[in-house]
Design an enzyme around this catalytic site. Sequence first.
Site, PDB file in Angstrom:
ATOM      1  N   ARG A 237      -8.089   0.925   5.398  1.00  8.81           N
ATOM      2  CA  ARG A 237      -6.650   0.966   5.165  1.00  8.81           C
ATOM      3  C   ARG A 237      -6.030  -0.375   5.540  1.00  8.81           C
ATOM      4  NH1 ARG A 237      -5.654   5.585   6.802  1.00  8.81           N
ATOM      5  NH2 ARG A 237      -3.387   5.603   6.648  1.00  8.81           N
ATOM      6  N   ALA A 258     -12.440  -4.679   3.122  1.00  5.85           N
ATOM      7  CA  ALA A 258     -11.611  -4.760   4.323  1.00  5.85           C
ATOM      8  C   ALA A 258     -10.131  -4.500   4.015  1.00  5.85           C
ATOM      9  CB  ALA A 258     -11.793  -6.123   4.977  1.00  5.85           C
ATOM     10  N   HIS A 259      -9.324  -4.517   5.083  1.00  5.19           N
ATOM     11  CA  HIS A 259      -7.899  -4.192   4.952  1.00  5.19           C
ATOM     12  C   HIS A 259      -7.158  -5.207   4.073  1.00  5.19           C
ATOM     13  CE1 HIS A 259      -8.221  -6.806   8.574  1.00  5.19           C
ATOM     14  NE2 HIS A 259      -7.154  -7.368   8.056  1.00  5.19           N
ATOM     15  N   ASN A 260      -6.205  -4.658   3.310  1.00  4.64           N
ATOM     16  CA  ASN A 260      -5.307  -5.440   2.454  1.00  4.64           C
ATOM     17  C   ASN A 260      -6.017  -6.153   1.297  1.00  4.64           C
ATOM     18  OD1 ASN A 260      -3.909  -5.585   5.393  1.00  4.64           O
ATOM     19  ND2 ASN A 260      -2.363  -5.477   3.775  1.00  4.64           N
ATOM     20  N   SER A 278      -7.536  -9.237   3.084  1.00  6.90           N
ATOM     21  CA  SER A 278      -6.464  -9.897   2.324  1.00  6.90           C
ATOM     22  C   SER A 278      -6.963 -10.756   1.174  1.00  6.90           C
ATOM     23  CB  SER A 278      -5.579 -10.733   3.260  1.00  6.90           C
ATOM     24  OG  SER A 278      -4.979  -9.917   4.241  1.00  6.90           O
TER      25      SER A 278
END
Length: 370
Positions: A237, A258-260, A278
């Site tokens: 998330r 991974a996140h974003n 990201s």
Amino acid sequence: MRAYYVFLCIIVKTLRLYFMEFSAKQIADLLHGEIVGNKDVRVHTFAKIEEGVPGTLSFLSNPKYYSYLYTTQSSIVLVNKDLVIDKEVTTTLIKVENAYESVAQLLTLYQSSLQKPSGISSLACISDSATIGKDVYIAPFVVIGENTVISDGVSLYPHVSIGNHCKIGSSTTIYSNCSIYDDCSIGNNCILHAGCVIGADGFGFAPTARGYEKIPQIGNVVIEDHVEIGANTCIDRSTMGSTVIHKGTKLDNLIQIAHNVEVGDNTVIAAQCGIAGSTKIDEWCMLGGQAGVVGHLHIGKHSQLGAQTGVTHSLPDHSVCTGTPTMEVKSYLKSSAIFRKLPEMYTEINDLRKEIESLKKEHSDKQLQR
């Protein structure tokens, strides 16, 4: 066309029963193929070309398997129309525009003919506030949280856990032991294989004098329509906002997103890849097995990364790269050719060094004699 489709469904359904047989002519008519050989030969099931036995249907699309065309015992083999045959074959061939697509069509219809489980088990744990659609299958020991929406035609296999405020789109299948954390959204016609984890916390920690302090991950994961996710793949998330997997993307087993991260439409990622936080991967990209991408990068659309590529900088559209750190494929191949010669080059350099030292000494001696 609809009549053809229905008839093909019937053929494929009965193929798996081993009691009915269908001729090369019937299959060729349905696939709009050209028969080379016995139009009356009959099959009742599928087999790989190298394992074919009488009564089976196989296909050939990969040139690596070309030699099996002359040894297979399969009764029928689907091949591409442009295939060049340089000697006699004993099997019956059906020439089609694309053998791989044709057999995929048959296998898809075969799978769709299998009876789908249905019903809601009394051993499932479903929140009273959850919304459950029509024609769903909810197996024993499934857990569904508060205010979660399960749309029509969804299949949830044993030990699936779905958190609060989630949405599962219509006709999506989630296999055993998948975990969907709170607030995550799964689109329509998705497939999540066993052990997927969707929405676990992103790897966010701030270093302090006392150690590493956890940064709360308050975002979610959004998976759009027609996405397939392999076994034991994890999608974290976001810290804020959403980690997004866009429509049509296919993820293999054992991948870490991974996140974003944002993965564009119709991208395919092979097993054991890792995408750091990201990073944005544009549409129609292809990542080979064990490729790794560091965080906060942008991978342009239609890019291709070879197996074990390590990406440390952003890439423009239509990049074709490999190696660690990543480089353009032609440069990598040239570098690899040089790398293989390094031991010989090292010996040559040492010999040249000795020769130069000898020449310098000889020159020096001559100068002293003058």
